[in-house]
Enzyme design. Sequence first.
Site, PDB file in Angstrom:
ATOM      1  N   LYS A   1       0.850  -1.185   0.000  1.00  0.00           N
ATOM      2  CA  LYS A   1       0.000   0.000   0.000  1.00  0.00           C
ATOM      3  C   LYS A   1       0.879   1.225   0.000  1.00  0.00           C
ATOM      4  O   LYS A   1       2.018   1.163   0.470  1.00  0.00           O
ATOM      5  CB  LYS A   1      -0.895   0.016   1.258  1.00  0.00           C
ATOM      6  CG  LYS A   1      -2.129   0.867   1.101  1.00  0.00           C
ATOM      7  CD  LYS A   1      -3.179   0.136   0.295  1.00  0.00           C
ATOM      8  CE  LYS A   1      -4.421   0.957   0.117  1.00  0.00           C
ATOM      9  NZ  LYS A   1      -5.490   0.112  -0.472  1.00  0.00           N
TER      10      LYS A   1
HETATM   11  P1  NAD Z   1     -12.661   7.816  -3.449  1.00  0.00           P
HETATM   12  O1  NAD Z   1     -11.669   8.860  -3.119  1.00  0.00           O
HETATM   13  O2  NAD Z   1     -13.067   7.612  -4.860  1.00  0.00           O
HETATM   14  O3  NAD Z   1     -14.004   8.080  -2.605  1.00  0.00           O
HETATM   15  C1  NAD Z   1     -14.010   8.230  -1.215  1.00  0.00           C
HETATM   16  C2  NAD Z   1     -15.392   8.699  -0.775  1.00  0.00           C
HETATM   17  O4  NAD Z   1     -15.428   8.742   0.646  1.00  0.00           O
HETATM   18  C3  NAD Z   1     -15.736  10.102  -1.269  1.00  0.00           C
HETATM   19  O5  NAD Z   1     -17.123  10.185  -1.534  1.00  0.00           O
HETATM   20  C4  NAD Z   1     -15.382  10.970  -0.049  1.00  0.00           C
HETATM   21  O6  NAD Z   1     -16.102  12.198  -0.047  1.00  0.00           O
HETATM   22  C5  NAD Z   1     -15.821  10.048   1.064  1.00  0.00           C
HETATM   23  N1  NAD Z   1     -15.166  10.344   2.343  1.00  0.00           N
HETATM   24  C6  NAD Z   1     -13.880  10.700   2.555  1.00  0.00           C
HETATM   25  N2  NAD Z   1     -13.686  10.912   3.872  1.00  0.00           N
HETATM   26  C7  NAD Z   1     -14.862  10.684   4.478  1.00  0.00           C
HETATM   27  C8  NAD Z   1     -15.302  10.752   5.826  1.00  0.00           C
HETATM   28  N3  NAD Z   1     -14.467  11.145   6.797  1.00  0.00           N
HETATM   29  N4  NAD Z   1     -16.585  10.429   6.091  1.00  0.00           N
HETATM   30  C9  NAD Z   1     -17.422  10.071   5.109  1.00  0.00           C
HETATM   31  N5  NAD Z   1     -17.077  10.000   3.817  1.00  0.00           N
HETATM   32  C10 NAD Z   1     -15.811  10.308   3.513  1.00  0.00           C
HETATM   33  O7  NAD Z   1     -12.076   6.471  -2.804  1.00  0.00           O
HETATM   34  P2  NAD Z   1     -12.466   4.971  -3.184  1.00  0.00           P
HETATM   35  O8  NAD Z   1     -11.493   4.498  -4.193  1.00  0.00           O
HETATM   36  O9  NAD Z   1     -13.920   4.881  -3.444  1.00  0.00           O
HETATM   37  O10 NAD Z   1     -12.092   4.229  -1.828  1.00  0.00           O
HETATM   38  C11 NAD Z   1     -13.004   4.142  -0.745  1.00  0.00           C
HETATM   39  C12 NAD Z   1     -12.579   3.029   0.184  1.00  0.00           C
HETATM   40  O11 NAD Z   1     -12.556   1.784  -0.544  1.00  0.00           O
HETATM   41  C13 NAD Z   1     -11.186   3.159   0.798  1.00  0.00           C
HETATM   42  O12 NAD Z   1     -11.201   2.602   2.084  1.00  0.00           O
HETATM   43  C14 NAD Z   1     -10.334   2.313  -0.120  1.00  0.00           C
HETATM   44  O13 NAD Z   1      -9.161   1.846   0.513  1.00  0.00           O
HETATM   45  C15 NAD Z   1     -11.293   1.182  -0.414  1.00  0.00           C
HETATM   46  N6  NAD Z   1     -10.981   0.423  -1.632  1.00  0.00           N
HETATM   47  C16 NAD Z   1     -10.928   1.032  -2.847  1.00  0.00           C
HETATM   48  C17 NAD Z   1     -10.692   0.268  -3.981  1.00  0.00           C
HETATM   49  C18 NAD Z   1     -10.689   0.872  -5.352  1.00  0.00           C
HETATM   50  O14 NAD Z   1     -10.625   0.115  -6.339  1.00  0.00           O
HETATM   51  N7  NAD Z   1     -10.787   2.170  -5.518  1.00  0.00           N
HETATM   52  C19 NAD Z   1     -10.479  -1.116  -3.875  1.00  0.00           C
HETATM   53  C20 NAD Z   1     -10.559  -1.708  -2.609  1.00  0.00           C
HETATM   54  C21 NAD Z   1     -10.814  -0.927  -1.501  1.00  0.00           C
END
Ligand code: NAD
Length: 421
Positions: free
Chosen positions: A112
């Site tokens: 990561k």
């Molecule tokens: P992203 O940046 O596209 O979206 C994040 C979302 O969470 C946004 O809507 C943001 O406004 C919101 N957010 C941020 N801080 C917040 C808070 N304190 N309270 C409430 N909402 C909040 O990110 P993503 O890629 O969608 O990732 C989201 C989660 O999924 C993370 O934990 C990431 O590690 C996990 N994840 C992502 C992927 C991927 O393919 N993108 C894969 C596996 C896991």
Amino acid sequence: MAVIERPREKLSTLDGVNLMFDIAASCLGLKESMRQLLRVPYRQIQVEVPIVNDAGELEVYTGYRVQHDGARGPYKGGIRYHPTANMDEVRALAAIMTWKTAVIDVPFGGAKGGVMVDPRRLSARELEALTRKFTQRLGDFIGPYRDIPAPDMNTNAQTMAWMMDEYGRRHGFTPGVVTGKPVELWGIRGREEATGRGVWLALDEAARQWDFELQDARVVIQGFGNVGSHTARFLHEAGCRIVAVSDVDGGIYNPDGLDIPDLIRAKNKGIPVPAYRDPDARRVSNEELLELDCDVLIPAAIAHVIDLHNAERIRARIIVEAANAPVSPAVDGILEGRGIRIIPDVLANAGGVTVSYFEWIQNIQMQAWDEDHVERELERKMRQAVRHLMEVAEKENVDMRTAAYMIGIDAVARARQLRGF
Ligand code: NAD
């Protein structure tokens, strides 16, 4: 299924991951020496990331990359840009990736990365400069057979395009160095929505096994970024009623169901969730949203949002961990005791790394998969992993999180043993 006893105290994300590791390693009867090897990351990298901002001033950020374990293949894991990114959190997330790639059975290890920065404060040019400098600083520690980054919080296909380009300046054309690239730039069709699709598939398969009706089920989703918005779309298309969603600025709640396609259109125009106009919806804070009465709660934003302070007030019947570590393992027992089932992150959000694996195959073979093929293969892998995990949980009489860690640790320990020391 029994939840193995855990201390009911506030844990950091890293504490939570280590606690689960210890529990699962004990269930497996893993030797102490192997435990030490798998608990500690292989390599931790911290770098300075200086950029010249649009005003001509120097700004210096801190970047991290943790390579947790590479016994099963090249290190693999996302890069996030977040003001609270730090080494301990990146360590925890790297370990989660090690177990995730093993649970979903793709030939990668776990890693990561993160840069401590609030990307909302940076212009596109500054973000590009930051990404290029971070890539330079990571140098030869990344590579298509060494360590392959992907998007995560606040990073996206554009970020990966810059990383690929910067890496290519020194190494020549190397699309397989990162995944989650734009489709026009050797990305794969279906990667953008893969994590959300996987969340839907994991829930759908588990619901089948539990005889749980998803049609018209009331769903609450925290986070409306890549994972949250695509999850919302797939569940909406599957007939669920998405009653509440939120982003970092807050959420909206409509018990009759929200118009998800329109909300996504609004999001793509840059409209924050709480500013979306739905006369039948009311605004809710992120705290309130988690405690709403619903059938399925999907935290898809940040870690440990469900912890000792609110576990007693969660009213969902199923929690699907679309984010990494959104539920502190310290409260698994409280939730399970209240009849709430948890589909753990290492399984629920593994769709992203699975399609990243397809993208990587495509890049190293110089081939292109069509979208149907991607969707079919993702579905096969997700459903298989859910069924396998449920079988292990039943056989070992443990909760799904412990079963997931047991599968992951067992596979990695075997690979380590076979490689020799
Ligand atoms: P992203 O940046 O596209 O979206 C994040 C979302 O969470 C946004 O809507 C943001 O406004 C919101 N957010 C941020 N801080 C917040 C808070 N304190 N309270 C409430 N909402 C909040 O990110 P993503 O890629 O969608 O990732 C989201 C989660 O999924 C993370 O934990 C990431 O590690 C996990 N994840 C992502 C992927 C991927 O393919 N993108 C894969 C596996 C896991």
